[in-house]
Write a protein that holds these residues in place. Structure first.
Motif, PDB file in Angstrom:
ATOM      1  N   LEU A   2       0.970  -1.159   0.187  1.00 62.89           N
ATOM      2  CA  LEU A   2       0.020  -0.158   0.086  1.00 62.89           C
ATOM      3  C   LEU A   2       0.763   1.229  -0.153  1.00 62.89           C
ATOM      4  O   LEU A   2       1.823   1.445   0.792  1.00 62.89           O
ATOM      5  CB  LEU A   2      -1.026   0.147   1.110  1.00 62.89           C
ATOM      6  N   LYS A   3       0.731   2.168  -0.977  1.00 62.51           N
ATOM      7  CA  LYS A   3       1.228   3.354  -0.879  1.00 62.51           C
ATOM      8  C   LYS A   3       0.459   4.666  -0.922  1.00 62.51           C
ATOM      9  O   LYS A   3      -0.494   4.684  -1.916  1.00 62.51           O
ATOM     10  CB  LYS A   3       2.292   3.399  -2.096  1.00 62.51           C
ATOM     11  N   ILE A   4       0.480   5.333  -0.036  1.00 65.48           N
ATOM     12  CA  ILE A   4      -0.549   6.716   0.093  1.00 65.48           C
ATOM     13  C   ILE A   4       0.439   7.904  -0.047  1.00 65.48           C
ATOM     14  O   ILE A   4       1.377   8.046   0.609  1.00 65.48           O
ATOM     15  CB  ILE A   4      -1.264   6.804   1.619  1.00 65.48           C
ATOM     16  N   ASN A  19      -2.233  16.264   3.035  1.00 63.83           N
ATOM     17  CA  ASN A  19      -0.865  15.773   2.564  1.00 63.83           C
ATOM     18  C   ASN A  19       0.060  14.861   3.427  1.00 63.83           C
ATOM     19  O   ASN A  19       0.922  14.745   3.556  1.00 63.83           O
ATOM     20  CB  ASN A  19       0.225  17.084   2.525  1.00 63.83           C
ATOM     21  N   PHE A  20      -1.227  13.666   3.486  1.00 65.04           N
ATOM     22  CA  PHE A  20      -0.629  12.526   4.349  1.00 65.04           C
ATOM     23  C   PHE A  20       0.065  11.569   3.359  1.00 65.04           C
ATOM     24  O   PHE A  20      -0.791  11.330   2.401  1.00 65.04           O
ATOM     25  CB  PHE A  20      -1.888  11.948   4.757  1.00 65.04           C
ATOM     26  N   SER A  21       1.146  10.880   3.699  1.00 62.75           N
ATOM     27  CA  SER A  21       1.882  10.053   2.963  1.00 62.75           C
ATOM     28  C   SER A  21       2.079   8.655   3.707  1.00 62.75           C
ATOM     29  O   SER A  21       2.597   9.106   5.004  1.00 62.75           O
ATOM     30  CB  SER A  21       3.205  10.632   2.381  1.00 62.75           C
ATOM     31  N   LEU A  22       1.996   7.677   3.313  1.00 61.14           N
ATOM     32  CA  LEU A  22       2.501   6.171   4.117  1.00 61.14           C
ATOM     33  C   LEU A  22       2.672   5.150   3.229  1.00 61.14           C
ATOM     34  O   LEU A  22       2.056   5.032   2.430  1.00 61.14           O
ATOM     35  CB  LEU A  22       1.369   6.084   5.057  1.00 61.14           C
ATOM     36  N   ASP A  23       3.646   4.505   3.388  1.00 63.96           N
ATOM     37  CA  ASP A  23       4.066   3.258   2.938  1.00 63.96           C
ATOM     38  C   ASP A  23       4.017   2.139   3.570  1.00 63.96           C
ATOM     39  O   ASP A  23       4.752   2.116   4.750  1.00 63.96           O
ATOM     40  CB  ASP A  23       5.434   3.425   2.066  1.00 63.96           C
ATOM     41  N   ILE A  24       3.415   1.029   3.165  1.00 65.59           N
ATOM     42  CA  ILE A  24       3.269  -0.127   3.939  1.00 65.59           C
ATOM     43  C   ILE A  24       3.682  -1.270   2.909  1.00 65.59           C
ATOM     44  O   ILE A  24       3.038  -1.842   1.966  1.00 65.59           O
ATOM     45  CB  ILE A  24       1.836  -0.621   4.346  1.00 65.59           C
ATOM     46  N   ASN A  25       4.882  -2.103   3.198  1.00 65.09           N
ATOM     47  CA  ASN A  25       5.407  -3.085   2.325  1.00 65.09           C
ATOM     48  C   ASN A  25       4.848  -4.550   2.791  1.00 65.09           C
ATOM     49  O   ASN A  25       4.107  -4.596   3.852  1.00 65.09           O
ATOM     50  CB  ASN A  25       6.969  -3.089   2.514  1.00 65.09           C
ATOM     51  N   ASP A  26       4.978  -5.625   1.729  1.00 63.92           N
ATOM     52  CA  ASP A  26       4.511  -6.964   2.120  1.00 63.92           C
ATOM     53  C   ASP A  26       5.144  -7.363   3.344  1.00 63.92           C
ATOM     54  O   ASP A  26       6.308  -7.273   3.600  1.00 63.92           O
ATOM     55  CB  ASP A  26       4.886  -7.887   0.710  1.00 63.92           C
ATOM     56  N   GLY A  27       4.297  -7.922   4.416  1.00 61.15           N
ATOM     57  CA  GLY A  27       4.795  -8.488   5.367  1.00 61.15           C
ATOM     58  C   GLY A  27       5.091  -7.645   6.709  1.00 61.15           C
ATOM     59  O   GLY A  27       5.569  -7.616   7.579  1.00 61.15           O
ATOM     60  N   LEU A  56      -9.595  14.946  -1.895  1.00 64.21           N
ATOM     61  CA  LEU A  56      -9.354  16.342  -2.449  1.00 64.21           C
ATOM     62  C   LEU A  56      -8.030  16.195  -3.607  1.00 64.21           C
ATOM     63  O   LEU A  56      -7.982  16.999  -4.692  1.00 64.21           O
ATOM     64  CB  LEU A  56      -9.074  17.355  -1.453  1.00 64.21           C
ATOM     65  N   LYS A  57      -7.062  15.336  -2.925  1.00 59.21           N
ATOM     66  CA  LYS A  57      -5.979  15.337  -4.037  1.00 59.21           C
ATOM     67  C   LYS A  57      -5.051  14.108  -3.487  1.00 59.21           C
ATOM     68  O   LYS A  57      -5.385  13.653  -2.065  1.00 59.21           O
ATOM     69  CB  LYS A  57      -4.956  16.672  -4.023  1.00 59.21           C
ATOM     70  N   GLY A  58      -3.992  13.576  -4.168  1.00 54.14           N
ATOM     71  CA  GLY A  58      -3.408  12.661  -3.912  1.00 54.14           C
ATOM     72  C   GLY A  58      -3.643  11.101  -4.366  1.00 54.14           C
ATOM     73  O   GLY A  58      -4.676  11.305  -5.153  1.00 54.14           O
ATOM     74  N   ARG A  59      -2.758  10.128  -4.037  1.00 50.69           N
ATOM     75  CA  ARG A  59      -2.957   8.888  -4.632  1.00 50.69           C
ATOM     76  C   ARG A  59      -3.011   7.953  -3.582  1.00 50.69           C
ATOM     77  O   ARG A  59      -2.178   8.057  -2.649  1.00 50.69           O
ATOM     78  CB  ARG A  59      -1.943   8.695  -5.679  1.00 50.69           C
ATOM     79  N   VAL A  60      -3.666   6.784  -3.891  1.00 50.40           N
ATOM     80  CA  VAL A  60      -3.448   5.557  -2.992  1.00 50.40           C
ATOM     81  C   VAL A  60      -3.195   4.497  -4.008  1.00 50.40           C
ATOM     82  O   VAL A  60      -4.193   4.021  -4.764  1.00 50.40           O
ATOM     83  CB  VAL A  60      -4.687   5.473  -2.034  1.00 50.40           C
ATOM     84  N   THR A  61      -2.248   3.527  -3.876  1.00 46.17           N
ATOM     85  CA  THR A  61      -2.183   2.707  -4.684  1.00 46.17           C
ATOM     86  C   THR A  61      -1.888   1.125  -3.985  1.00 46.17           C
ATOM     87  O   THR A  61      -1.492   1.218  -2.862  1.00 46.17           O
ATOM     88  CB  THR A  61      -0.803   2.491  -5.549  1.00 46.17           C
ATOM     89  N   TYR A  62      -2.340   0.249  -4.393  1.00 48.33           N
ATOM     90  CA  TYR A  62      -2.546  -1.005  -3.566  1.00 48.33           C
ATOM     91  C   TYR A  62      -2.032  -2.280  -4.706  1.00 48.33           C
ATOM     92  O   TYR A  62      -2.749  -2.123  -5.790  1.00 48.33           O
ATOM     93  CB  TYR A  62      -3.898  -1.437  -3.310  1.00 48.33           C
ATOM     94  N   ASP A  63      -0.986  -2.771  -4.518  1.00 48.89           N
ATOM     95  CA  ASP A  63      -0.197  -3.766  -5.343  1.00 48.89           C
ATOM     96  C   ASP A  63      -0.069  -3.108  -6.510  1.00 48.89           C
ATOM     97  O   ASP A  63      -0.257  -3.890  -7.814  1.00 48.89           O
ATOM     98  CB  ASP A  63      -0.878  -5.039  -5.521  1.00 48.89           C
ATOM     99  N   GLY A  64       0.305  -1.828  -6.640  1.00 47.20           N
ATOM    100  CA  GLY A  64       0.581  -0.978  -8.089  1.00 47.20           C
ATOM    101  C   GLY A  64      -0.665  -0.299  -8.872  1.00 47.20           C
ATOM    102  O   GLY A  64      -0.474   0.114  -9.713  1.00 47.20           O
ATOM    103  N   GLU A  65      -1.673  -0.883  -8.237  1.00 54.02           N
ATOM    104  CA  GLU A  65      -3.079  -0.298  -8.843  1.00 54.02           C
ATOM    105  C   GLU A  65      -3.743   0.734  -8.044  1.00 54.02           C
ATOM    106  O   GLU A  65      -3.579   0.743  -6.920  1.00 54.02           O
ATOM    107  CB  GLU A  65      -4.084  -1.522  -8.935  1.00 54.02           C
TER     108      GLU A  65
END
Length: 249
Positions: A2-4, A19-27, A56-65
């Motif tokens: 997950l990538k916010i 402007n919230f950002s957070l990365d969560i990797n597998d495991g 309002l703005k920003g991206r959230v991707t899950y497994d690259g989607e």
């Protein structure tokens, strides 16, 4: 997983995340902490697709989607699961009925009735849950601890890969929290990830996070490892200010 990135979210024209950002990797197990009413649960709502929360703005991707473009049911099929602090009660629909339909939707495969019953019974035994839960209406007449156990039963049946714990410790006594937390640890492997949302450190003593982040006024103000959670337990959240974005190792 997950990538916010630079996410801003509003509810009723009030900006909750900025402007919230957070990365969560597998495991990985990631903890998001902060005082009450500062937007932690907003993350859950956005990830799960609640239409009342306007991005309002920003991206959230899950497994690259692009997660924000996925319908709610597709997010579930992709393996996203929320353990809510206030599980919904549904009168007249049993856990067995809901889980059979949900499992078929999740996998796209017809569920054999007898194999399903064997699987659920085995999970109940593993989690120390009475078999009677299977045939009860969803969360109806259950205590807070029973509802959380019921959510854990559903999780084990549906086998999600990304789990959001929204204040799992809410309404639980010490023994129930420990039992549920250790069951979640047992469920984890390198392909699964957990986002823990909490304002207490009690759950983190059992589910040790790889990283801890503090949220204030819609953005992360401090990040670190488990020692940051220990500092919060000693000093509270007041020492962390918006705009500092400190790192603690």
């Amino acid at each position: 997983m997950l990538k916010i990135k630079d996410l801003s979210v509003a509810v009723d024209d009030k900006v909750i995340l900025d402007n919230f950002s957070l990365d969560i990797n597998d495991g990985e197990i990631v903890a998001l902490m902060g005082p009450n009413g500062i937007g932690k649960s907003t993350i859950c709502k956005v990830i799960m697709g609640d239409p009342n929360y306007k991005v309002l703005k920003g991206r959230v991707t899950y497994d690259g989607e692009d997660l924000l473009k996925m319908p709610i049911e597709e997010r579930s099929r992709k393996g996203i699961y929320l353990v809510s602090q206030t599980p919904t009660e549904i009168e007249g629909v049993t856990n067995a009925e809901m889980l059979r339909v949900s499992l078929e939707c999740r996998t796209g495969v017809h569920t054999n009735f007898f194999e399903f019953n064997r699987k659920v019974s085995a999970i109940c035994k593993k989690l120390n849950i009475p078999d009677s839960f299977i045939h009860r209406s969803i969360n109806v007449g259950m205590s807070g601890g029973e509802k959380k156990k019921n959510e854990l039963l559903q999780l084990y049946v549906l086998e999600p890969k990304f789990i959001i714990l929204d204040e799992l410790d809410s309404g639980l006594d010490v023994d129930s929290l420990k039992e549920l937390a250790l069951s979640l640890v047992d469920y984890m492997d390198s392909s699964k990830s957990i986002l823990i949302i909490t304002h207490h450190t009690s759950i983190l003593k059992y589910i040790k996070p790889n990283s801890v982040h503090i949220l204030k006024q819609g953005s992360i103000v401090a990040s670190g490892d488990f020692t940051l959670a220990e500092e919060i337990e000693k000093n509270g959240f007041r020492t962390y200010e918006v705009g500092e974005n400190k790192t603690y190792e």
